[in-house]
Write a protein that holds these residues in place. Structure first.
Motif, PDB file in Angstrom:
ATOM      1  N   ILE A 205       0.827  -1.200   0.000  1.00 55.78           N
ATOM      2  CA  ILE A 205       0.000   0.000   0.000  1.00 55.78           C
ATOM      3  C   ILE A 205       0.864   1.254   0.000  1.00 55.78           C
ATOM      4  CG2 ILE A 205      -1.698   1.316   1.323  1.00 55.78           C
ATOM      5  CD1 ILE A 205      -2.954  -1.263   2.186  1.00 55.78           C
ATOM      6  N   GLU A 206       2.011   1.204   0.675  1.00 57.47           N
ATOM      7  CA  GLU A 206       2.940   2.343   0.622  1.00 57.47           C
ATOM      8  C   GLU A 206       3.438   2.575  -0.799  1.00 57.47           C
ATOM      9  OE1 GLU A 206       5.904   1.262   3.415  1.00 57.47           O
ATOM     10  OE2 GLU A 206       4.889   2.170   5.144  1.00 57.47           O
ATOM     11  N   ASN A 207       3.751   1.461  -1.493  1.00 63.54           N
ATOM     12  CA  ASN A 207       4.163   1.587  -2.899  1.00 63.54           C
ATOM     13  C   ASN A 207       3.027   2.135  -3.750  1.00 63.54           C
ATOM     14  OD1 ASN A 207       6.687   0.538  -2.282  1.00 63.54           O
ATOM     15  ND2 ASN A 207       6.091  -1.569  -2.738  1.00 63.54           N
ATOM     16  N   LEU A 208       1.802   1.667  -3.467  1.00 63.34           N
ATOM     17  CA  LEU A 208       0.638   2.170  -4.190  1.00 63.34           C
ATOM     18  C   LEU A 208       0.432   3.656  -3.913  1.00 63.34           C
ATOM     19  CD1 LEU A 208      -1.896   1.735  -5.926  1.00 63.34           C
ATOM     20  CD2 LEU A 208      -3.101   1.048  -3.827  1.00 63.34           C
ATOM     21  N   ASN A 209       0.676   4.058  -2.672  1.00 71.05           N
ATOM     22  CA  ASN A 209       0.542   5.473  -2.320  1.00 71.05           C
ATOM     23  C   ASN A 209       1.560   6.321  -3.090  1.00 71.05           C
ATOM     24  OD1 ASN A 209      -0.790   7.367  -0.219  1.00 71.05           O
ATOM     25  ND2 ASN A 209       1.380   7.821  -0.016  1.00 71.05           N
ATOM     26  N   ASP A 210       2.802   5.826  -3.191  1.00 74.08           N
ATOM     27  CA  ASP A 210       3.830   6.540  -3.951  1.00 74.08           C
ATOM     28  C   ASP A 210       3.470   6.610  -5.430  1.00 74.08           C
ATOM     29  OD1 ASP A 210       5.258   6.895  -1.635  1.00 74.08           O
ATOM     30  OD2 ASP A 210       6.556   5.138  -1.962  1.00 74.08           O
ATOM     31  N   LEU A 211       2.970   5.489  -5.958  1.00 75.08           N
ATOM     32  CA  LEU A 211       2.575   5.467  -7.370  1.00 75.08           C
ATOM     33  C   LEU A 211       1.412   6.413  -7.629  1.00 75.08           C
ATOM     34  CD1 LEU A 211       2.918   4.243 -10.182  1.00 75.08           C
ATOM     35  CD2 LEU A 211       1.363   2.394  -9.484  1.00 75.08           C
ATOM     36  N   SER A 212       0.461   6.449  -6.691  1.00 74.76           N
ATOM     37  CA  SER A 212      -0.682   7.354  -6.839  1.00 74.76           C
ATOM     38  C   SER A 212      -0.233   8.806  -6.820  1.00 74.76           C
ATOM     39  CB  SER A 212      -1.698   7.104  -5.714  1.00 74.76           C
ATOM     40  OG  SER A 212      -2.193   5.781  -5.767  1.00 74.76           O
ATOM     41  N   MET A 213       0.755   9.120  -5.987  1.00 76.14           N
ATOM     42  CA  MET A 213       1.284  10.479  -5.947  1.00 76.14           C
ATOM     43  C   MET A 213       1.973  10.838  -7.269  1.00 76.14           C
ATOM     44  SD  MET A 213       1.847  13.374  -4.521  1.00 76.14           S
ATOM     45  CE  MET A 213       1.471  13.201  -2.765  1.00 76.14           C
ATOM     46  N   ARG A 214       2.742   9.903  -7.809  1.00 72.55           N
ATOM     47  CA  ARG A 214       3.415  10.159  -9.079  1.00 72.55           C
ATOM     48  C   ARG A 214       2.394  10.307 -10.212  1.00 72.55           C
ATOM     49  NH1 ARG A 214       8.863   9.518  -9.054  1.00 72.55           N
ATOM     50  NH2 ARG A 214       8.893   9.281 -11.316  1.00 72.55           N
ATOM     51  N   LEU A 215       1.330   9.536 -10.163  1.00 70.68           N
ATOM     52  CA  LEU A 215       0.287   9.655 -11.184  1.00 70.68           C
ATOM     53  C   LEU A 215      -0.379  11.020 -11.111  1.00 70.68           C
ATOM     54  CD1 LEU A 215      -1.499   8.481 -13.412  1.00 70.68           C
ATOM     55  CD2 LEU A 215      -2.957   7.490 -11.621  1.00 70.68           C
ATOM     56  N   LEU A 216      -0.652  11.491  -9.904  1.00 66.09           N
ATOM     57  CA  LEU A 216      -1.250  12.824  -9.745  1.00 66.09           C
ATOM     58  C   LEU A 216      -0.306  13.898 -10.259  1.00 66.09           C
ATOM     59  CD1 LEU A 216      -3.480  14.683  -8.745  1.00 66.09           C
ATOM     60  CD2 LEU A 216      -2.453  14.582  -6.459  1.00 66.09           C
ATOM     61  N   LYS A 217       0.977  13.783  -9.912  1.00 61.31           N
ATOM     62  CA  LYS A 217       1.952  14.753 -10.413  1.00 61.31           C
ATOM     63  C   LYS A 217       2.013  14.731 -11.943  1.00 61.31           C
ATOM     64  CE  LYS A 217       5.085  14.895  -6.416  1.00 61.31           C
ATOM     65  NZ  LYS A 217       6.473  14.624  -5.941  1.00 61.31           N
ATOM     66  N   PHE A 218       1.931  13.531 -12.506  1.00 60.40           N
ATOM     67  CA  PHE A 218       1.962  13.405 -13.963  1.00 60.40           C
ATOM     68  C   PHE A 218       0.765  14.109 -14.598  1.00 60.40           C
ATOM     69  CE2 PHE A 218       0.476  11.098 -17.732  1.00 60.40           C
ATOM     70  CZ  PHE A 218       1.563  11.276 -18.575  1.00 60.40           C
TER      71      PHE A 218
END
Length: 473
Positions: free
Chosen positions: A228-241
């Motif tokens: 879930i931490e990895n998913l949280n990081d990925l979700s943040m990168r997706l939002l930034k993208f």
């Protein structure tokens, strides 16, 4: 639907609390940033600016058109001009005496040296053209403004897509963040239970297998937290993208699902809504107006075009190139005979151009444009039916999502209650360790299902707003 949305708002308020921090980004902040910085938004703005420049370009066609030219040239070998010798004094350039000396006969063709033009020549010219009447020009002005309107509609459609993408990424990040918070809470609770069970085993009040079972569950939960931490990081990168936000800069997200998701639900009444609320429908309307202007322009091409023109200039000639820039003779201009200097000339006039017959090409061109207009009209029918389907499907999806969310919320509450009871029973010695582990597994599954249903409900709401054309104003 309003009742279900209210229920969803109340359920969210019991589960989530806003964590507003100074300098944090809410959904509106993320959308605003994306609309200013995303590549698609920048390109849409550039398209609007291009359309504005094209309008001004079209206006410029009706203003005076002025062009100038200056040329100097030297002709080392000039072309000769040809004439026919006529005996009896009929030749202007050759006398009978000269013809006799050269052995010419009556009717002979003679190539004479160019006596009308010197080898050096210079010309400075200014040409002015002013359109007086052109039917296509006035239609073009209307079309350029319609084209600009089309670019604005396309920009709105692009902005709507950006809002949708950023909203999905934003809510996905909030879901991941709340999931991480729950996993940490579950991990702390299970860790406490494991330590208590381990202490009970060391004091002879529990079996080692009970502690081992909890240890396995605790390890699995730690792995789940890492995922879930990895998913949280990925979700943040997706939002930034989606925002075109620098990946290497810190982005703090404020707000909560309670604040951002359901606070702005304002669905329009059916009688106050029409198809033109949709950006894609507005784009089709703009194309329809442009096509009508295309037909109008074809008719305008049959109208005469009138323009005024003027040519003003100076010219000179000289036997050599250097003489173009100097006056070699010095006497007063008398009776049209003057020194070798630059002399002015001018031409003024009106021009009328009328394509009276084009081999029926224009008629068939108009026919083609009218058929294209009919295709756009058919497009309205298809799009309207598609919009109605989108709205109905989005409404049904939202109703179903809210119903599922209500069930999953109840299941999550029951699963938490069952886990607490199982934990108490085990600590009191009237329950089994296996029962606690099963209750914990059910709780995690129920929480996962709840957040999945919550995300589905939020996305369904966004899809309904998009279908109604109220997602981006």
């Amino acid at each position: 639907m309003k009742g279900k949305l209210t229920l969803l708002f109340l359920m969210l308020s019991t589960w989530l609390v806003a964590q507003e921090t100074s300098g944090s980004f809410t959904l509106d902040d993320c959308v605003e940033y994306a609309l200013k910085n995303s590549v698609d938004a920048k390109n849409a703005l550039l398209d609007e600016q291009i359309a504005t420049a094209r309008v001004k370009e079209t206006v410029g066609i009706g203003l005076p058109q002025v062009s100038g030219s200056v040329s100097v040239q030297q002709s080392p070998t000039q072309p000769r001009f040809f004439t026919q010798y006529t005996a009896g004094g009929g030749s202007f350039f050759i006398t009978d005496e000269q013809a006799s000396q050269m052995g010419l006969s009556d009717g002979d063709v003679v190539a004479l040296r160019n006596i009308f033009q010197l080898k050096g020549a210079g010309d400075a010219n200014l040409s002015i053209n002013q359109m007086i009447f052109n039917g296509s020009y006035f239609v073009g002005l209307q079309a350029s403004k319609a084209y600009k309107e089309l670019s604005v509609k396309n920009s709105n459609q692009t902005s709507e897509d950006i809002v949708m993408s950023v909203s999905k990424a934003y809510y996905n990040l909030l879901i991941a963040r709340e999931q991480l918070s729950l996993v940490n809470a579950n991990l702390n609770r299970l860790d406490t239970l494991y330590r208590n069970t381990l202490a009970m085993y060391e004091n002879g009040f529990a079996e080692k297998i009970d502690a081992d079972r909890l240890k396995v569950t605790l390890n699995n939960l730690k792995v789940n937290r890492e995922n879930i931490e990895n998913l949280n990081d990925l979700s943040m990168r997706l939002l930034k993208f989606q925002m075109n936000f620098p990946f290497d800069e810190e982005l703090t997200i404020g707000g909560s699902l309670e604040d951002e998701a359901m606070q702005k639900v304002e669905l329009p009444e059916a009688e106050n809504w029409d198809y033109s609320n949709r950006p894609d429908y507005q784009v089709l309307q703009a194309n329809y107006e442009l096509q009508k202007l295309n037909i109008k322009n074809k008719y305008a091409e049959a109208i005469p075009m009138i323009s005024a023109f003027a040519n003003l200039g100076y010219s000179t000639q000289s036997p050599n190139f250097g003489g173009l820039f100097a006056t070699n003779t010095d006497f007063e201009d008398q009776n049209g005979v003057g020194p070798d200097k630059w002399y002015g000339y001018s031409t003024l006039g009106l021009s009328l151009k009328w394509n009276m017959f084009t081999g029926l090409q224009r008629n068939y061109q108009i026919q083609q444009e009218k058929l294209s207009l009919s295709k756009i009209e058919n497009g309205f029918e298809v799009l309207e039916r598609s919009i109605e389907l989108d709205i109905k499907r989005a409404q049904d999806n939202l109703d179903n999502a809210l119903s599922r969310l209500e069930v999953q919320k109840e299941n999550a509450e029951l699963a938490e209650y069952i886990f607490n009871i199982s934990q108490i029973k085990y600590q009191e010695g009237v329950g089994s360790n296996l029962e606690v582990i099963e209750a914990d597994t059910s709780l995690k599954e129920a929480q996962t299902n709840y957040f999945s249903a919550l995300y589905d409900a939020i996305i369904a709401q966004l899809e309904l707003k998009k279908a109604l054309g109220i997602l981006y104003n």
